[in-house]
Design a protein around this motif. Sequence first.
Motif, PDB file in Angstrom:
ATOM      1  N   LEU A 242      37.058 105.887  50.142  1.00  0.00           N
ATOM      2  CA  LEU A 242      37.118 104.556  50.804  1.00  0.00           C
ATOM      3  C   LEU A 242      36.851 103.624  49.703  1.00  0.00           C
ATOM      4  O   LEU A 242      37.615 102.328  49.891  1.00  0.00           O
ATOM      5  N   SER A 243      36.387 103.673  48.783  1.00  0.00           N
ATOM      6  CA  SER A 243      36.093 102.715  47.631  1.00  0.00           C
ATOM      7  C   SER A 243      37.164 102.594  47.023  1.00  0.00           C
ATOM      8  O   SER A 243      37.502 101.464  46.176  1.00  0.00           O
ATOM      9  N   PHE A 244      38.390 103.423  46.761  1.00  0.00           N
ATOM     10  CA  PHE A 244      39.547 103.259  46.200  1.00  0.00           C
ATOM     11  C   PHE A 244      40.492 102.050  47.112  1.00  0.00           C
ATOM     12  O   PHE A 244      40.446 102.086  48.343  1.00  0.00           O
ATOM     13  N   ASP A 245      41.095 101.427  46.428  1.00  0.00           N
ATOM     14  CA  ASP A 245      42.151 100.367  47.089  1.00  0.00           C
ATOM     15  C   ASP A 245      43.020 101.081  48.301  1.00  0.00           C
ATOM     16  O   ASP A 245      43.198 100.559  49.051  1.00  0.00           O
ATOM     17  N   GLU A 246      43.659 102.272  47.782  1.00  0.00           N
ATOM     18  CA  GLU A 246      44.508 102.955  48.828  1.00  0.00           C
ATOM     19  C   GLU A 246      44.081 103.877  49.642  1.00  0.00           C
ATOM     20  O   GLU A 246      44.649 104.901  50.312  1.00  0.00           O
ATOM     21  N   GLY A 247      42.398 104.109  49.380  1.00  0.00           N
ATOM     22  CA  GLY A 247      41.874 105.142  50.304  1.00  0.00           C
ATOM     23  C   GLY A 247      42.484 106.457  50.130  1.00  0.00           C
ATOM     24  O   GLY A 247      42.575 107.105  49.032  1.00  0.00           O
ATOM     25  N   TYR A 248      42.684 107.273  51.095  1.00  0.00           N
ATOM     26  CA  TYR A 248      43.147 108.570  51.106  1.00  0.00           C
ATOM     27  C   TYR A 248      44.646 108.726  50.467  1.00  0.00           C
ATOM     28  O   TYR A 248      45.082 109.819  50.100  1.00  0.00           O
ATOM     29  N   ASP A 249      45.401 107.797  50.476  1.00  0.00           N
ATOM     30  CA  ASP A 249      46.610 107.795  49.680  1.00  0.00           C
ATOM     31  C   ASP A 249      46.528 107.706  48.297  1.00  0.00           C
ATOM     32  O   ASP A 249      47.701 107.291  47.660  1.00  0.00           O
ATOM     33  N   THR A 250      45.359 107.580  47.386  1.00  0.00           N
ATOM     34  CA  THR A 250      45.387 107.264  46.257  1.00  0.00           C
ATOM     35  C   THR A 250      45.709 108.549  45.633  1.00  0.00           C
ATOM     36  O   THR A 250      45.298 109.569  45.889  1.00  0.00           O
ATOM     37  N   LEU A 251      46.551 108.217  44.489  1.00  0.00           N
ATOM     38  CA  LEU A 251      47.109 109.295  43.632  1.00  0.00           C
ATOM     39  C   LEU A 251      45.916 109.701  42.547  1.00  0.00           C
ATOM     40  O   LEU A 251      45.445 108.947  42.005  1.00  0.00           O
ATOM     41  N   VAL A 252      45.809 111.105  42.429  1.00  0.00           N
ATOM     42  CA  VAL A 252      44.805 111.609  41.584  1.00  0.00           C
ATOM     43  C   VAL A 252      45.226 111.925  40.102  1.00  0.00           C
ATOM     44  O   VAL A 252      44.242 112.216  39.357  1.00  0.00           O
ATOM     45  N   GLY A 253      46.568 111.822  39.909  1.00  0.00           N
ATOM     46  CA  GLY A 253      47.117 112.139  38.741  1.00  0.00           C
ATOM     47  C   GLY A 253      47.219 113.537  38.564  1.00  0.00           C
ATOM     48  O   GLY A 253      46.869 114.453  39.221  1.00  0.00           O
ATOM     49  N   GLU A 254      47.847 114.048  37.311  1.00  0.00           N
ATOM     50  CA  GLU A 254      47.874 115.408  36.981  1.00  0.00           C
ATOM     51  C   GLU A 254      46.710 116.145  37.077  1.00  0.00           C
ATOM     52  O   GLU A 254      45.958 115.871  36.013  1.00  0.00           O
ATOM     53  N   ARG A 255      46.614 117.151  37.654  1.00  0.00           N
ATOM     54  CA  ARG A 255      45.221 118.111  37.474  1.00  0.00           C
ATOM     55  C   ARG A 255      44.271 117.262  38.056  1.00  0.00           C
ATOM     56  O   ARG A 255      43.083 117.565  37.522  1.00  0.00           O
ATOM     57  N   GLY A 256      44.175 115.986  38.564  1.00  0.00           N
ATOM     58  CA  GLY A 256      43.146 115.255  39.004  1.00  0.00           C
ATOM     59  C   GLY A 256      42.540 114.567  38.055  1.00  0.00           C
ATOM     60  O   GLY A 256      41.239 114.064  38.082  1.00  0.00           O
ATOM     61  N   VAL A 257      43.151 114.156  36.930  1.00  0.00           N
ATOM     62  CA  VAL A 257      42.585 113.323  35.680  1.00  0.00           C
ATOM     63  C   VAL A 257      41.996 111.995  36.359  1.00  0.00           C
ATOM     64  O   VAL A 257      41.160 111.135  35.324  1.00  0.00           O
ATOM     65  N   ARG A 258      42.482 111.275  37.140  1.00  0.00           N
ATOM     66  CA  ARG A 258      41.988 109.924  37.509  1.00  0.00           C
ATOM     67  C   ARG A 258      40.718 110.062  38.482  1.00  0.00           C
ATOM     68  O   ARG A 258      40.140 108.766  38.713  1.00  0.00           O
ATOM     69  N   LEU A 259      40.261 111.378  38.549  1.00  0.00           N
ATOM     70  CA  LEU A 259      38.830 111.423  39.313  1.00  0.00           C
ATOM     71  C   LEU A 259      37.817 111.967  38.315  1.00  0.00           C
ATOM     72  O   LEU A 259      38.022 112.428  37.468  1.00  0.00           O
ATOM     73  N   SER A 260      36.630 111.449  38.717  1.00  0.00           N
ATOM     74  CA  SER A 260      35.617 112.169  38.057  1.00  0.00           C
ATOM     75  C   SER A 260      35.224 113.425  38.271  1.00  0.00           C
ATOM     76  O   SER A 260      35.730 114.218  39.258  1.00  0.00           O
ATOM     77  N   GLY A 261      34.370 114.259  37.471  1.00  0.00           N
ATOM     78  CA  GLY A 261      34.242 115.620  37.703  1.00  0.00           C
ATOM     79  C   GLY A 261      33.530 115.862  39.185  1.00  0.00           C
ATOM     80  O   GLY A 261      33.989 116.725  39.919  1.00  0.00           O
ATOM     81  N   GLY A 262      32.583 115.179  39.322  1.00  0.00           N
ATOM     82  CA  GLY A 262      31.735 115.047  40.629  1.00  0.00           C
ATOM     83  C   GLY A 262      32.932 114.747  41.873  1.00  0.00           C
ATOM     84  O   GLY A 262      32.795 115.507  42.974  1.00  0.00           O
ATOM     85  N   GLN A 263      33.551 113.804  41.849  1.00  0.00           N
ATOM     86  CA  GLN A 263      34.749 113.383  42.851  1.00  0.00           C
ATOM     87  C   GLN A 263      35.625 114.738  43.100  1.00  0.00           C
ATOM     88  O   GLN A 263      36.000 115.021  44.129  1.00  0.00           O
ATOM     89  N   LYS A 264      36.145 115.242  41.818  1.00  0.00           N
ATOM     90  CA  LYS A 264      37.074 116.384  42.139  1.00  0.00           C
ATOM     91  C   LYS A 264      36.404 117.562  42.731  1.00  0.00           C
ATOM     92  O   LYS A 264      36.974 118.262  43.689  1.00  0.00           O
ATOM     93  N   GLN A 265      35.322 117.758  42.328  1.00  0.00           N
ATOM     94  CA  GLN A 265      34.653 118.925  43.061  1.00  0.00           C
ATOM     95  C   GLN A 265      34.164 118.637  44.701  1.00  0.00           C
ATOM     96  O   GLN A 265      34.528 119.436  45.452  1.00  0.00           O
ATOM     97  N   ARG A 266      34.083 117.495  45.052  1.00  0.00           N
ATOM     98  CA  ARG A 266      34.054 117.075  46.272  1.00  0.00           C
ATOM     99  C   ARG A 266      35.199 117.129  47.274  1.00  0.00           C
ATOM    100  O   ARG A 266      35.517 117.660  48.253  1.00  0.00           O
ATOM    101  N   VAL A 267      36.349 116.813  46.414  1.00  0.00           N
ATOM    102  CA  VAL A 267      37.670 116.867  46.952  1.00  0.00           C
ATOM    103  C   VAL A 267      38.053 118.291  47.307  1.00  0.00           C
ATOM    104  O   VAL A 267      38.471 118.832  48.286  1.00  0.00           O
ATOM    105  N   ALA A 268      37.810 119.265  46.338  1.00  0.00           N
ATOM    106  CA  ALA A 268      37.957 120.668  46.302  1.00  0.00           C
ATOM    107  C   ALA A 268      37.165 121.253  47.533  1.00  0.00           C
ATOM    108  O   ALA A 268      37.587 121.958  48.104  1.00  0.00           O
ATOM    109  N   ILE A 269      35.888 120.935  47.611  1.00  0.00           N
ATOM    110  CA  ILE A 269      34.958 121.413  48.849  1.00  0.00           C
ATOM    111  C   ILE A 269      35.718 120.955  50.123  1.00  0.00           C
ATOM    112  O   ILE A 269      35.756 121.682  50.988  1.00  0.00           O
ATOM    113  N   ALA A 270      36.209 119.537  50.189  1.00  0.00           N
ATOM    114  CA  ALA A 270      36.817 119.180  51.352  1.00  0.00           C
ATOM    115  C   ALA A 270      37.971 120.008  51.713  1.00  0.00           C
ATOM    116  O   ALA A 270      38.211 120.329  52.730  1.00  0.00           O
TER     117      ALA A 270
END
Length: 812
Positions: free
Chosen positions: A662-690
């Motif tokens: 929710l901290s992103f401007d586009e929320g759940y519609d935020t694009l993560v980039g190729e292989r999720g490069v726009r997210l940090s390591g911890g953010q990618k892990q939590r998205v993967a857990i979800a």
Amino acid sequence: MDGERADCHLQDPRVVNKKTYSTLYTLPTLRYANVVKTIVFIDGISSLALWLTGGLSQYFIDNIVHFHFLESVFDLALLATVKTILVFTLLGFLEHASMDQIERPYNRSLSTKKNTLHAIYIIFLLLCMAFAITKGGLILNALLNDPKYPGMHLTFNILTISAAVFSIIEFLLALASFAFMRRLKLGRIKHMYNDNGQEVDEEGKVIKKGTSLRRLATLAKEELPLLVSGCVCLILSSGTTMVAPLLFGQVVDAAQKSMAELNKSVLILLGVYAGGTVFSMCRSWTFTIAGQRVVASLRQRLFARVIIQDIAFFDVTRTGELTNRLSSDTGVIQNAVTVNISMLLRNILQVLGSIVLMFVINPALTGVLLAVVPIVSVGAVQYGMFVKKKQQKFQDRLAEASTVAEECISSARTVRMFSSERASIKAYDEKVQLSYQVGKILAIAGGAFEGVIGLAAYGAIVLVLWYGGKLVFEQVITAGVLFSFMLYTLQVSIAFGTLSSLYGDFMKAVGASVRIFDLLDRVPEVPCQGGDKPIDFDGSISFHNVRFTYPSRPDTEVLKDVSFSVQPGQMVALVGPSGGGKSTIVSLIERFYDPRSGSVDVGSYNLKTLDPEWLHAKVSMVGQEPVLFASSIRDNIAYGREASLEEVIEASKQANAHDFILSFDEGYDTLVGERGVRLSGGQKQRVAIARALIMNPDVLLLDEATSALDAESEHLVQEAIDNAMNNRTVLVIAHRLSTVKHASKVLVIDKGQVAEQGTHDELLERDGVYKKLVLRQLMAGKAGDKKEGDSSLEQSEEVAESEKVATVPDVD
């Protein structure tokens, strides 16, 4: 045809490399029946040709309407046609019966059936021989002894002799049928097939199917109605093209008579061209749209085939090579199976039609032109075979270049990190140069071939022009006839040149299609669909004497007789030195591979009997380095199934990911980039857990997801993992002592075996592999408070003893 199946004679399965294969026998191409069929076919075709060319039209018709036994050969032509049909049929039944008797030699009914067919076959050919010899003898007698006998046309006499000679040969071959049919047992070809229906050799390796123009044409089978429509338009447009030169000649002759004749001839020519243009437009549209549809369908089929392959296939096949097959190779095939077929048919019709009309205009001039045909034909065949091999090599080199490019571009950060831009450019240039060298050879060969063919064609045109001019000078033909003939000559020359080029294009397509058909034919060892879907699944996991070797490394056994069980709701930790086989165990549970021996049970079911789609809905995995797709966060979380936004949000909350999303401007519609490069390591892990939790799995597989994170991210991810473990069977590959301490059971995997198993406290009481691993963790934990020289294993052991290892605190 090679490999023609006379019948499917399945024998008792045999064992090859500990696998069961079914056996099928087929008959070779070069065998008695095919030799006889060829001779009878030649007999039939030559008889019809000799009969049809027998004299002028009225003479030919009179010999049918007013049939006379000694003055007509209509009966011989009819007999040759009937003989061809019956012999083909009888030999087919006879081979079938002979193969059946080989399998059941003591079956009396089969023996009677076979002998009856032999008798019918021999008696029929005996009657044919008697008829032909009798007719020939009576005609010969009339020629020698009857002065009133009018005789027959030369070709009819040849047909009479031909029929007698062929019938004697065919009867003698029929007498030998008993011996040749008995030899089928020795000449038949054995084929072995695995459970997937693929043919294998004696070692159990899959035999690749061959690639040919015929198989290439099957790719356009679904577009047959559209192609038939295009062929109709093609025939009509080609008809106008063939008539046009004749009308041109009439215009030339009309110009020497009167303006009225000239105007009439020009208007007719204009009308023919207008009609041809309409049909040509329709032909071009239908074949082009068919080509687009074929290549779209082929790409869909090819991708669908690639994506269902087993993981072992992707272990040894590079991504760039596969993407090259989907793009470059399918593009080469596109024109070959549609537009090039249109051009092939159009030019064949143009050649045949033009030659027929040229014979009508002047047979002598036509003979001069056709002298060049053998040269062009032989050259085209040789050129096509050369191009086929080189084109396959060219496509392979392009695939290698694409692979290098794909790897460098997808790993751009690593390339930049090590300043390897120049090395990457050099590696790509080397692969491109290899493809260029093959392409250069193709270009040279193409230019040389076109030059030779052009020289032969233009030489024929000049020769025809000289001879035609001579006939005009001698007033044998008119200038208009010569003009028409020259236009036909140009049409035939151009068409022959195009046909030669098309043959090369077809061979290029065949070369490019080899890899495509390899992919389309490949059957995955581990399917991704099909199997049981149990209702009662308790989440338990059992390994029973599992041995495993990676297909890409067949000489290295990774798991050696591994056995253990995980009870429903347990959290079991896999620990051990790197390379011991922990990740392999997880891969087998996910059924990325099948064990070489032993079994893996999920619930009370063998993993091999279960539907993989059902399995992956019940078993989810979170890796140490999760891969996200270049889409939105919502799409990544809902990747495994159709889910509403509410379900995505709920899974995100469980994974401790909702707040940062929710901290992103586009929320759940935020694009993560190729292989999720726009997210940090911890953010990618939590998205993967979800993404794993939204499946609501009964079994959760975790490859320590916090080992590469900073302290804050690790805390958030660990909370998410703790939430995910509730009411589920969990198997975790553990690298941290804090994770292991809370496990219901610890499995120590060392050198492909279960070295120890028990709880954390039980294993510490033993002086085994696990205790050494714990001591190393303690050493690492104390290293931050000591100088570099104080971090020896002996010191850590002293520390361990002093702190009572059995109740060691969380070193994290």
